[in-house]
Design a protein around this motif. Sequence first.
Motif, PDB file in Angstrom:
ATOM      1  N   ILE A   1       0.843  -1.205   0.000  1.00 43.50           N
ATOM      2  CA  ILE A   1       0.000   0.000   0.000  1.00 43.50           C
ATOM      3  C   ILE A   1       0.873   1.247   0.000  1.00 43.50           C
ATOM      4  O   ILE A   1       0.596   2.215  -0.733  1.00 43.50           O
ATOM      5  CB  ILE A   1      -0.953   0.004   1.206  1.00 43.50           C
ATOM      6  CG1 ILE A   1      -1.828  -1.249   1.206  1.00 43.50           C
ATOM      7  CG2 ILE A   1      -1.859   1.249   1.162  1.00 43.50           C
ATOM      8  CD1 ILE A   1      -2.650  -1.438   2.465  1.00 43.50           C
ATOM      9  N   ASP A   2       1.933   1.241   0.819  1.00 39.89           N
ATOM     10  CA  ASP A   2       2.863   2.376   0.829  1.00 39.89           C
ATOM     11  C   ASP A   2       3.403   2.650  -0.577  1.00 39.89           C
ATOM     12  O   ASP A   2       3.474   3.803  -1.022  1.00 39.89           O
ATOM     13  CB  ASP A   2       4.044   2.099   1.771  1.00 39.89           C
ATOM     14  CG  ASP A   2       3.661   2.155   3.244  1.00 39.89           C
ATOM     15  OD1 ASP A   2       2.613   2.757   3.563  1.00 39.89           O
ATOM     16  OD2 ASP A   2       4.411   1.601   4.072  1.00 39.89           O
ATOM     17  N   GLU A   3       3.774   1.575  -1.269  1.00 40.61           N
ATOM     18  CA  GLU A   3       4.374   1.717  -2.595  1.00 40.61           C
ATOM     19  C   GLU A   3       3.365   2.215  -3.634  1.00 40.61           C
ATOM     20  O   GLU A   3       3.749   2.903  -4.592  1.00 40.61           O
ATOM     21  CB  GLU A   3       4.955   0.375  -3.045  1.00 40.61           C
ATOM     22  CG  GLU A   3       6.169  -0.082  -2.242  1.00 40.61           C
ATOM     23  CD  GLU A   3       6.606  -1.492  -2.605  1.00 40.61           C
ATOM     24  OE1 GLU A   3       5.840  -2.186  -3.323  1.00 40.61           O
ATOM     25  OE2 GLU A   3       7.710  -1.902  -2.175  1.00 40.61           O
ATOM     26  N   ARG A   4       2.088   1.879  -3.460  1.00 40.43           N
ATOM     27  CA  ARG A   4       1.084   2.208  -4.465  1.00 40.43           C
ATOM     28  C   ARG A   4       0.193   3.381  -4.063  1.00 40.43           C
ATOM     29  O   ARG A   4      -0.676   3.787  -4.854  1.00 40.43           O
ATOM     30  CB  ARG A   4       0.204   0.983  -4.742  1.00 40.43           C
ATOM     31  CG  ARG A   4       0.999  -0.219  -5.219  1.00 40.43           C
ATOM     32  CD  ARG A   4       0.133  -1.421  -5.499  1.00 40.43           C
ATOM     33  NE  ARG A   4       0.949  -2.602  -5.707  1.00 40.43           N
ATOM     34  CZ  ARG A   4       0.482  -3.786  -6.065  1.00 40.43           C
ATOM     35  NH1 ARG A   4      -0.823  -3.941  -6.265  1.00 40.43           N
ATOM     36  NH2 ARG A   4       1.295  -4.814  -6.232  1.00 40.43           N
ATOM     37  N   PHE A   5       0.415   3.910  -2.877  1.00 43.78           N
ATOM     38  CA  PHE A   5      -0.502   4.939  -2.362  1.00 43.78           C
ATOM     39  C   PHE A   5      -0.573   6.156  -3.287  1.00 43.78           C
ATOM     40  O   PHE A   5      -1.662   6.606  -3.659  1.00 43.78           O
ATOM     41  CB  PHE A   5      -0.082   5.369  -0.954  1.00 43.78           C
ATOM     42  CG  PHE A   5      -1.026   6.367  -0.338  1.00 43.78           C
ATOM     43  CD1 PHE A   5      -2.212   5.948   0.250  1.00 43.78           C
ATOM     44  CD2 PHE A   5      -0.746   7.721  -0.373  1.00 43.78           C
ATOM     45  CE1 PHE A   5      -3.092   6.868   0.801  1.00 43.78           C
ATOM     46  CE2 PHE A   5      -1.614   8.651   0.175  1.00 43.78           C
ATOM     47  CZ  PHE A   5      -2.792   8.220   0.770  1.00 43.78           C
ATOM     48  N   ASP A   6       0.565   6.708  -3.651  1.00 43.45           N
ATOM     49  CA  ASP A   6       0.565   7.893  -4.507  1.00 43.45           C
ATOM     50  C   ASP A   6      -0.072   7.605  -5.864  1.00 43.45           C
ATOM     51  O   ASP A   6      -0.792   8.452  -6.419  1.00 43.45           O
ATOM     52  CB  ASP A   6       1.998   8.398  -4.710  1.00 43.45           C
ATOM     53  CG  ASP A   6       2.587   9.023  -3.452  1.00 43.45           C
ATOM     54  OD1 ASP A   6       1.795   9.353  -2.530  1.00 43.45           O
ATOM     55  OD2 ASP A   6       3.814   9.163  -3.374  1.00 43.45           O
ATOM     56  N   GLU A   7       0.172   6.413  -6.377  1.00 47.38           N
ATOM     57  CA  GLU A   7      -0.415   6.012  -7.658  1.00 47.38           C
ATOM     58  C   GLU A   7      -1.939   5.963  -7.549  1.00 47.38           C
ATOM     59  O   GLU A   7      -2.650   6.402  -8.464  1.00 47.38           O
ATOM     60  CB  GLU A   7       0.136   4.639  -8.042  1.00 47.38           C
ATOM     61  CG  GLU A   7      -0.321   4.112  -9.385  1.00 47.38           C
ATOM     62  CD  GLU A   7       0.244   2.728  -9.677  1.00 47.38           C
ATOM     63  OE1 GLU A   7      -0.337   2.019 -10.504  1.00 47.38           O
ATOM     64  OE2 GLU A   7       1.276   2.374  -9.066  1.00 47.38           O
ATOM     65  N   ILE A   8      -2.438   5.440  -6.431  1.00 44.40           N
ATOM     66  CA  ILE A   8      -3.889   5.357  -6.212  1.00 44.40           C
ATOM     67  C   ILE A   8      -4.499   6.754  -6.140  1.00 44.40           C
ATOM     68  O   ILE A   8      -5.521   7.042  -6.789  1.00 44.40           O
ATOM     69  CB  ILE A   8      -4.185   4.558  -4.923  1.00 44.40           C
ATOM     70  CG1 ILE A   8      -3.856   3.077  -5.138  1.00 44.40           C
ATOM     71  CG2 ILE A   8      -5.644   4.725  -4.499  1.00 44.40           C
ATOM     72  CD1 ILE A   8      -3.868   2.248  -3.869  1.00 44.40           C
ATOM     73  N   ILE A   9      -3.881   7.625  -5.360  1.00 45.76           N
ATOM     74  CA  ILE A   9      -4.407   8.984  -5.190  1.00 45.76           C
ATOM     75  C   ILE A   9      -4.332   9.773  -6.489  1.00 45.76           C
ATOM     76  O   ILE A   9      -5.271  10.501  -6.853  1.00 45.76           O
ATOM     77  CB  ILE A   9      -3.641   9.715  -4.063  1.00 45.76           C
ATOM     78  CG1 ILE A   9      -3.852   9.000  -2.715  1.00 45.76           C
ATOM     79  CG2 ILE A   9      -4.095  11.170  -3.970  1.00 45.76           C
ATOM     80  CD1 ILE A   9      -5.299   8.877  -2.291  1.00 45.76           C
ATOM     81  N   ASP A  10      -3.236   9.616  -7.225  1.00 40.91           N
ATOM     82  CA  ASP A  10      -3.098  10.313  -8.511  1.00 40.91           C
ATOM     83  C   ASP A  10      -4.153   9.840  -9.505  1.00 40.91           C
ATOM     84  O   ASP A  10      -4.729  10.646 -10.248  1.00 40.91           O
ATOM     85  CB  ASP A  10      -1.695  10.094  -9.090  1.00 40.91           C
ATOM     86  CG  ASP A  10      -0.619  10.845  -8.323  1.00 40.91           C
ATOM     87  OD1 ASP A  10      -0.980  11.750  -7.538  1.00 40.91           O
ATOM     88  OD2 ASP A  10       0.570  10.511  -8.497  1.00 40.91           O
ATOM     89  N   PHE A  11      -4.397   8.540  -9.530  1.00 42.36           N
ATOM     90  CA  PHE A  11      -5.400   7.997 -10.453  1.00 42.36           C
ATOM     91  C   PHE A  11      -6.779   8.592 -10.132  1.00 42.36           C
ATOM     92  O   PHE A  11      -7.531   8.959 -11.035  1.00 42.36           O
ATOM     93  CB  PHE A  11      -5.451   6.472 -10.348  1.00 42.36           C
ATOM     94  CG  PHE A  11      -6.362   5.825 -11.357  1.00 42.36           C
ATOM     95  CD1 PHE A  11      -5.859   5.366 -12.576  1.00 42.36           C
ATOM     96  CD2 PHE A  11      -7.713   5.673 -11.107  1.00 42.36           C
ATOM     97  CE1 PHE A  11      -6.704   4.775 -13.515  1.00 42.36           C
ATOM     98  CE2 PHE A  11      -8.560   5.081 -12.039  1.00 42.36           C
ATOM     99  CZ  PHE A  11      -8.053   4.635 -13.248  1.00 42.36           C
ATOM    100  N   ALA A  12      -7.113   8.665  -8.834  1.00 43.90           N
ATOM    101  CA  ALA A  12      -8.418   9.177  -8.428  1.00 43.90           C
ATOM    102  C   ALA A  12      -8.530  10.690  -8.524  1.00 43.90           C
ATOM    103  O   ALA A  12      -9.632  11.243  -8.436  1.00 43.90           O
ATOM    104  CB  ALA A  12      -8.720   8.733  -6.995  1.00 43.90           C
TER     105      ALA A  12
END
Length: 263
Positions: free
Chosen positions: A139-150
Amino acid sequence: MSTSSAETAAAVESDREPVIRVEGVGIQFRRNRRASRSFKDLFAGSSRRSRPSEFWALRDVSFDVHRGEAIGVVGRNGQGKSTLLKLVAEVILPDEGTLTVSGGVAPLIEITGGFVGDLSVRDNVYLTAGLHGMSRREIDERFDEIIDFAEIAAFVDTPYKHLSSGMKVRIAFAVISRLDEPIILVDEVLAVGDKSFREKCYQRIDEMLADGRTLFLVSHNERDLKRFCSRGLYLSKGALVFDGPLDEALERYNSDHPPRPAA
């Protein structure tokens, strides 16, 4: 046979095995049917209890799904489509028959369910992804990717309940679509959100399919179905009435339910 040849043969055989096997599956629900009340009952303040009425949401449904297939599920509302996806996701269990799923499932159904209103967006991302099996490190590794996508970086520490309905869908899709599960279930999710975000969702699903994942898509939008799916399941009154090429499934469905003429 060499070791590498044996491994290759085993991999091919594994791909031939269905990732989903549905055999004679049925599920029964109960609805309450209120007894009729006379004027005398109303005047006297009498109430009659509701009488339970059972019905089969799905009955005697059988099919296999192999790795990498993209399947569109069609049918009118209330015919068992969403129930089928919930069975595959193991949200509910069948009352008869057997259903075997090999591998994890990424369920894009009732997409905002499970999010906690009083928690921040950040906390909900960690909670939801963790409940679906993602480790804290992942989750730490993908958090920024998730927020950027949304596209909600400005609201990451805002309580989830204060988001608009569109923002809620975006963050939910961003989280679930970042799971590594091999089977994707999508139930009308692509009908919501603005045009640009829908296109991002389309591209993300294209990426997931390119990875060899398996897709179940429930939609009333034929364009979406034709974009992603080659096989169709047509459900009517809880029964699987057609399983075959998507174009034929849509043709059968449209033949049974022609559009009403404009008034």
